[in-house]
Design a protein around this motif. Structure first.
Motif, PDB file in Angstrom:
ATOM      1  N   TRP A  46       0.806  -1.220   0.000  1.00  0.00           N
ATOM      2  CA  TRP A  46       0.000   0.000   0.000  1.00  0.00           C
ATOM      3  C   TRP A  46       0.841   1.273   0.000  1.00  0.00           C
ATOM      4  N   GLN A  47       2.179   1.140   0.042  1.00  0.00           N
ATOM      5  CA  GLN A  47       3.056   2.307   0.172  1.00  0.00           C
ATOM      6  C   GLN A  47       2.840   3.333  -0.934  1.00  0.00           C
ATOM      7  N   LYS A  48       2.636   2.873  -2.143  1.00  0.00           N
ATOM      8  CA  LYS A  48       2.594   3.794  -3.289  1.00  0.00           C
ATOM      9  C   LYS A  48       1.183   4.194  -3.702  1.00  0.00           C
ATOM     10  N   LEU A  49       0.173   3.855  -2.878  1.00  0.00           N
ATOM     11  CA  LEU A  49      -1.188   4.251  -3.220  1.00  0.00           C
ATOM     12  C   LEU A  49      -1.310   5.774  -3.167  1.00  0.00           C
ATOM     13  N   ALA A  50      -1.732   6.368  -4.272  1.00  0.00           N
ATOM     14  CA  ALA A  50      -1.825   7.834  -4.353  1.00  0.00           C
ATOM     15  C   ALA A  50      -3.080   8.335  -3.640  1.00  0.00           C
ATOM     16  N   ILE A  51      -3.050   9.565  -3.193  1.00  0.00           N
ATOM     17  CA  ILE A  51      -4.233  10.187  -2.590  1.00  0.00           C
ATOM     18  C   ILE A  51      -5.337  10.249  -3.648  1.00  0.00           C
ATOM     19  N   GLY A  52      -6.529   9.815  -3.267  1.00  0.00           N
ATOM     20  CA  GLY A  52      -7.649   9.779  -4.201  1.00  0.00           C
ATOM     21  C   GLY A  52      -7.773   8.472  -4.957  1.00  0.00           C
ATOM     22  N   SER A  53      -6.872   7.512  -4.661  1.00  0.00           N
ATOM     23  CA  SER A  53      -6.917   6.214  -5.336  1.00  0.00           C
ATOM     24  C   SER A  53      -7.407   5.118  -4.389  1.00  0.00           C
ATOM     25  N   CYS A  54      -7.949   4.056  -4.981  1.00  0.00           N
ATOM     26  CA  CYS A  54      -8.506   2.928  -4.224  1.00  0.00           C
ATOM     27  C   CYS A  54      -7.728   1.652  -4.554  1.00  0.00           C
ATOM     28  N   ARG A  55      -7.755   0.700  -3.629  1.00  0.00           N
ATOM     29  CA  ARG A  55      -7.108  -0.593  -3.873  1.00  0.00           C
ATOM     30  C   ARG A  55      -7.877  -1.689  -3.148  1.00  0.00           C
ATOM     31  N   TYR A  56      -7.968  -2.839  -3.803  1.00  0.00           N
ATOM     32  CA  TYR A  56      -8.603  -3.999  -3.178  1.00  0.00           C
ATOM     33  C   TYR A  56      -7.600  -4.658  -2.240  1.00  0.00           C
ATOM     34  N   GLY A  57      -8.053  -5.071  -1.074  1.00  0.00           N
ATOM     35  CA  GLY A  57      -7.170  -5.707  -0.106  1.00  0.00           C
ATOM     36  C   GLY A  57      -7.792  -6.960   0.488  1.00  0.00           C
ATOM     37  N   LEU A  58      -6.919  -7.902   0.859  1.00  0.00           N
ATOM     38  CA  LEU A  58      -7.325  -9.168   1.477  1.00  0.00           C
ATOM     39  C   LEU A  58      -6.704  -9.245   2.865  1.00  0.00           C
ATOM     40  N   MET A  59      -7.516  -9.557   3.875  1.00  0.00           N
ATOM     41  CA  MET A  59      -7.029  -9.696   5.247  1.00  0.00           C
ATOM     42  C   MET A  59      -6.957 -11.166   5.633  1.00  0.00           C
ATOM     43  N   LEU A  60      -5.892 -11.523   6.360  1.00  0.00           N
ATOM     44  CA  LEU A  60      -5.763 -12.869   6.924  1.00  0.00           C
ATOM     45  C   LEU A  60      -5.812 -12.777   8.442  1.00  0.00           C
ATOM     46  N   ASN A  61      -6.247 -13.872   9.086  1.00  0.00           N
ATOM     47  CA  ASN A  61      -6.113 -13.916  10.546  1.00  0.00           C
ATOM     48  C   ASN A  61      -4.721 -14.423  10.895  1.00  0.00           C
ATOM     49  N   GLU A  62      -4.437 -14.581  12.180  1.00  0.00           N
ATOM     50  CA  GLU A  62      -3.078 -14.976  12.569  1.00  0.00           C
ATOM     51  C   GLU A  62      -2.724 -16.392  12.149  1.00  0.00           C
ATOM     52  N   HIS A  63      -3.733 -17.181  11.724  1.00  0.00           N
ATOM     53  CA  HIS A  63      -3.482 -18.546  11.252  1.00  0.00           C
ATOM     54  C   HIS A  63      -3.223 -18.593   9.753  1.00  0.00           C
ATOM     55  N   GLY A  64      -3.222 -17.419   9.089  1.00  0.00           N
ATOM     56  CA  GLY A  64      -2.979 -17.378   7.654  1.00  0.00           C
ATOM     57  C   GLY A  64      -4.216 -17.648   6.817  1.00  0.00           C
ATOM     58  N   MET A  65      -5.397 -17.677   7.455  1.00  0.00           N
ATOM     59  CA  MET A  65      -6.652 -17.946   6.745  1.00  0.00           C
ATOM     60  C   MET A  65      -7.355 -16.629   6.386  1.00  0.00           C
ATOM     61  N   ILE A  66      -8.076 -16.637   5.274  1.00  0.00           N
ATOM     62  CA  ILE A  66      -8.778 -15.436   4.824  1.00  0.00           C
ATOM     63  C   ILE A  66      -9.794 -14.999   5.872  1.00  0.00           C
ATOM     64  N   PHE A  67      -9.713 -13.725   6.243  1.00  0.00           N
ATOM     65  CA  PHE A  67     -10.514 -13.156   7.324  1.00  0.00           C
ATOM     66  C   PHE A  67     -11.579 -12.201   6.788  1.00  0.00           C
ATOM     67  N   ASP A  68     -11.192 -11.334   5.849  1.00  0.00           N
ATOM     68  CA  ASP A  68     -12.133 -10.393   5.246  1.00  0.00           C
ATOM     69  C   ASP A  68     -11.476  -9.777   4.016  1.00  0.00           C
ATOM     70  N   ASP A  69     -12.256  -9.052   3.250  1.00  0.00           N
ATOM     71  CA  ASP A  69     -11.696  -8.313   2.113  1.00  0.00           C
ATOM     72  C   ASP A  69     -12.494  -7.041   1.901  1.00  0.00           C
ATOM     73  N   GLY A  70     -11.980  -6.160   1.063  1.00  0.00           N
ATOM     74  CA  GLY A  70     -12.672  -4.908   0.793  1.00  0.00           C
ATOM     75  C   GLY A  70     -11.762  -3.948   0.051  1.00  0.00           C
TER      76      GLY A  70
END
Length: 301
Positions: A46-70
């Motif tokens: 996410w370091q280079k995401l410009a102001i006014g821009s959007c990006r899809y992201g995937l979250m994992l829990n501490e076990h490495g399993m998919i937790f949420d996205d958005g």
């Protein structure tokens, strides 16, 4: 219901449809260390995401399993707007607070749930831009308003944040207005959209559209035991980022073994047959259980 879903799906594909997306989780994230938090909870960079821009992201829990996205949008240097799944809104908010309060209390980050602050109407379809153009002072041309960006202005005479994000594969805009203007926005879109045969569509139709696009639904196609690799989503896991939640657990013996269940597409021999969701897939059909299963149906349309 089947006829309604077919009618609504065709409207989105051929003209324009409208969905009330107000239930999406929304979290306002601000502070000097906001980017550090974003980097830790998502698998991609996410370091280079410009102001006014959007990006899809995937979250994992501490076990490495998919937790949420958005989708998360950078509103200013240290200010982000995060969206979550509808069902995961409270869970993600608690998750962020737990880490900030117990593991990184020295970080300067403030998370505020704004789910109920914004009413959101999504308009999708090849004529979505023509419809929006009639109601806004924002330049919605392709050049001025590219995919995965956000613009602020007015829509139907009220202040709005408009995100050019698509959950269906069609040209789409998510119009966010203060909640008290939600009914006004719906009525204005319906009136202006009548010349394009605008059709309101529901959750069942959205599921069909997103399945055609190939997007997963967290909590339906995942069940707390699925890694990004299981879902064929290696593309969103950074190969260069040293630290993010769930990273170490993906290297565990069970998580990285080669014979884990995988998300695949299924077609029935008879296209009129719709498999029931939850149905088990077996190699040999016996007269009665037990039968060894090789998988199950997560989404079916």
């Amino acid at each position: 219901m089947h006829a309604a879903v077919q009618r609504e799906t065709l409207a989105v594909r051929e003209s324009v449809g409208m969905l009330d997306a107000s239930t999406l989780g929304k979290i306002d994230i601000q502070g000097r260390d906001a980017l550090k938090l974003i980097e830790m909870v998502y698998t991609n960079n996410w370091q280079k995401l410009a102001i006014g821009s959007c990006r899809y992201g995937l979250m994992l829990n501490e076990h490495g399993m998919i937790f949420d996205d958005g989708v998360t949008t950078r509103l200013a240097e240290s200010h982000y707007h995060m969206t979550t799944t509808t069902g995961g809104a409270a869970r993600v908010m608690s998750w962020l607070e737990e880490w900030l309060q117990t593991e990184w209390p020295e970080w300067e980050v403030y998370c505020t749930s704004v789910t109920e602050q914004w009413a959101v109407m999504a308009i999708n379809g090849p004529r979505a831009r023509e419809l929006l153009q009639q109601l806004t002072d924002i330049d919605v041309s392709k050049e001025a308003f590219p995919f995965m960006t956000m613009r602020e202005g007015t829509v139907a005479g009220v202040p709005a944040r408009v995100y050019r994000i698509s959950f269906t594969g069609e040209l789409a805009y998510e119009i966010n207005v203060p909640a008290r203007f939600g009914k006004h926005l719906i009525e204005a879109l319906a009136k202006a959209g009548s010349q394009y045969d605008l059709v309101p569509y529901g959750t069942e139709t959205m599921h069909v559209l997103r399945a055609e696009k190939g997007f997963i639904i967290v909590g339906q196609d995942t069940d707390g035991t699925m890694t990004p690799h299981d879902m064929d989503m290696d593309w969103i896991v950074s190969k260069t980022k040293q630290e993010y939640l769930g990273n170490r657990s993906q290297q565990r013996q069970d998580t990285s073994r080669g014979n884990r269940p995988q998300l695949v597409g299924l077609l029935t021999e008879d296209p009129t047959v719709v498999l029931p969701e939850g149905a088990h897939i077996v190699e040999v059909v016996n007269d009665q259980p037990p039968m060894p299963t090789i998988g199950h149906v997560t989404s079916s349309y």
